[in-house]
Design a protein around this motif. Structure first.
Motif, short mmCIF file in Angstrom:
data_model
loop_
_atom_site.label_atom_id
_atom_site.label_comp_id
_atom_site.label_asym_id
_atom_site.label_seq_id
_atom_site.Cartn_x
_atom_site.Cartn_y
_atom_site.Cartn_z
N GLU A 245 0.75 -0.97 0.27
CA GLU A 245 -0.38 -0.09 0.08
C GLU A 245 0.92 1.26 -0.09
O GLU A 245 0.83 2.28 -0.56
N TYR B 294 2.26 2.01 -3.48
CA TYR B 294 1.17 2.21 -4.08
C TYR B 294 1.37 3.89 -4.11
O TYR B 294 0.98 4.21 -5.10
N LEU C 40 -3.15 -5.41 -3.83
CA LEU C 40 -4.11 -4.11 -2.79
C LEU C 40 -5.62 -4.77 -2.79
O LEU C 40 -6.52 -5.44 -2.10
N ARG C 41 -6.40 -5.31 -3.76
CA ARG C 41 -7.89 -5.34 -4.67
C ARG C 41 -7.77 -6.50 -3.62
O ARG C 41 -9.16 -7.04 -3.29
N LEU D 286 -7.25 -6.57 0.52
CA LEU D 286 -8.21 -5.82 0.91
C LEU D 286 -9.48 -5.60 0.67
O LEU D 286 -10.26 -4.82 1.14
N ALA E 96 -9.88 -1.45 -0.58
CA ALA E 96 -9.31 -0.84 -1.66
C ALA E 96 -9.68 0.78 -2.44
O ALA E 96 -9.01 1.19 -2.73
N ILE F 239 -8.14 3.64 -1.89
CA ILE F 239 -7.30 3.93 -2.38
C ILE F 239 -7.14 4.47 -3.24
O ILE F 239 -6.59 5.23 -4.20
#
Length: 196
Positions: free
Chosen positions: A64, A67, A112-113, A116, A120, A123
């Motif tokens: 994260e 990113y 992330l998908r 989270l 996500a 974000i």
């Protein structure tokens, strides 16, 4: 989810270590994907693995942060380019940089998908808003200079450029993607002096 350092200011040495870990993580994720060994990331950063975990307690925390850092650095390029180049050239350079930006963040976005789920979305929404704001600054400056047509909005540019880059990201066909981006940029300049 946020890394452990966002709640209080860091000492200078801790901030340097965090920066080194983020830079090493981004390079490692680009080259080997987000499943790369965190020990290898720490070694590449020149820190112990304990230092890495102090800043980023989980792999997902590091992904994260990397990113978000990727987005922040790309967004910052807009202002750096505007300071150095005529506005039309700054917009061109930023758009052409989108190819590497999309390729870099693609694996991190997927991680992330997966890690989270719906969380996500925040974000990605923040990232989109920051990118749109950067594009808006570039577009407004280029329009003020007469470099691009005045009936174009920042979101138009982002959608066109993102679509082209995402279409080419799977094959990483940089030559074709670059060619199509140049066509998009030519379209932005078409009739710049007499917008339709």
């Amino acid at each position: 989810m946020a890394d452990a350092t966002t709640t209080r200011p860091l000492r200078a040495d801790a901030a340097r270590n965090r920066r080194r870990v983020l830079d090493a993580a981004r390079e490692a994720f680009d080259a080997h994907g987000t499943d790369v060994s965190l020990e290898d990331v720490a070694r590449a950063a020149g820190v112990g693995v304990g230092t890495l975990y102090r800043h980023f307690p989980t792999r997902l925390d590091l992904v994260e942060a990397a990113y978000r850092d990727s987005v922040e650095q790309f967004v910052a390029q807009a202002d750096l380019l505007l300071d150095r180049e005529p506005a039309g050239e700054a917009l061109d350079a930023w758009v052409m940089g989108f190819v590497d930006y999309v390729v870099r963040k693609k694996g991190m976005a997927a991680a992330l998908r997966a890690g989270l789920g719906d969380e996500a979305g925040e974000i990605f929404a923040t990232s989109r808003a920051n990118l749109e704001a950067a594009a808006a600054r570039l577009v407004a400056a280029a329009q003020a200079d007469g470099a691009i047509r005045t009936d174009v909005e920042a979101l138009d540019v982002l959608r066109a450029v993102s679509g082209v880059c995402l279409a080419g990201a799977g094959a990483v066909d940089r030559e074709r993607t670059t060619r199509v981006l140049r066509i998009v940029l030519d379209g932005l300049r078409w009739s710049a002096d007499a917008p339709s």
